[in-house]
Scaffold this active site. Sequence first.
Site, short mmCIF file in Angstrom:
data_model
loop_
_atom_site.label_atom_id
_atom_site.label_comp_id
_atom_site.label_asym_id
_atom_site.label_seq_id
_atom_site.Cartn_x
_atom_site.Cartn_y
_atom_site.Cartn_z
CB CYS A 116 -1.00 -0.03 1.15
SG CYS A 116 -2.33 1.18 0.92
CG HIS A 219 -3.79 -3.22 2.97
ND1 HIS A 219 -2.78 -2.84 3.83
CD2 HIS A 219 -4.29 -2.07 2.45
CE1 HIS A 219 -2.69 -1.53 3.85
NE2 HIS A 219 -3.59 -1.03 3.02
CD GLU A 221 -1.64 -5.83 5.33
OE1 GLU A 221 -2.20 -4.75 5.60
OE2 GLU A 221 -1.19 -6.10 4.19
#
Length: 254
Positions: A116, A219, A221
């Site tokens: 990001c 994202h 994660e």
Amino acid sequence: MRPVIGITCSRLVGGAWGLYSPGHMMDYTFNEYSRAVLESGGCPVLLPTPQTKDTIKVILDCLSGLILSGGPDVHPRFYREQPLAGLGDLDEELDRTELAWARGAIARDLPVFCICRGIQVLNVSLGGSLYQDISKQVPEAIDHQQKAAKWINTHTIEVEKEGILYGMFRKHSVWVNGKHHQALKDVAPGLEIEARAPDGIVEAVRLRGKRFVLGVQWHPEGTFQNDIHSRKLFQSFVDVCREYLPEKAPSNEA
């Protein structure tokens, strides 16, 4: 052997002393980053914002990989622009530190995974520029700030078939969980576009000639637990980090 992987922190005002303490800054990042590194076989460590050129050099000499994490907007002064309407929160000290992390890691050929804000820092560190606000500068763009939980994929990306992402995913179209209002505008020299959103916004890049310098605008994660493509991203990164031994890294440049 678990490779030691540094994860940059963002900052906010507050913490245990509360918002009534002016200038009371807290270094933080979301634990999904550490969890994804840990479950992929790495050893995550957090990197706070206050650093010097010397401390960055010392820390980079100890790492086998670096994650540039999400966070606030990059100050447009670092890509030679004046602020425009739509620009969000800024943290100039964070910008300077993360730009130094990026340049120092690239100089060592250290594996770097940029997420990001991280892909934006990577681009700026190499001479690129950013859209300060997609909705104002790219009016035909899709909604890149959709209101959804972090683990929900919200739009597709189109993956270039010649890139390393296609080698991981074996798919041309993949759903991701983007949530951002800035994006790469002028792509820096040396960066190859790996994926775009349906509106043409750059969603992933890699740096030519390096073992692993990859940036994604979404994202992974946040979707690591239930999305196979997110798991492949982190696993591929940690596998490369495992092959990078810090004692082999040159230590004459930060």
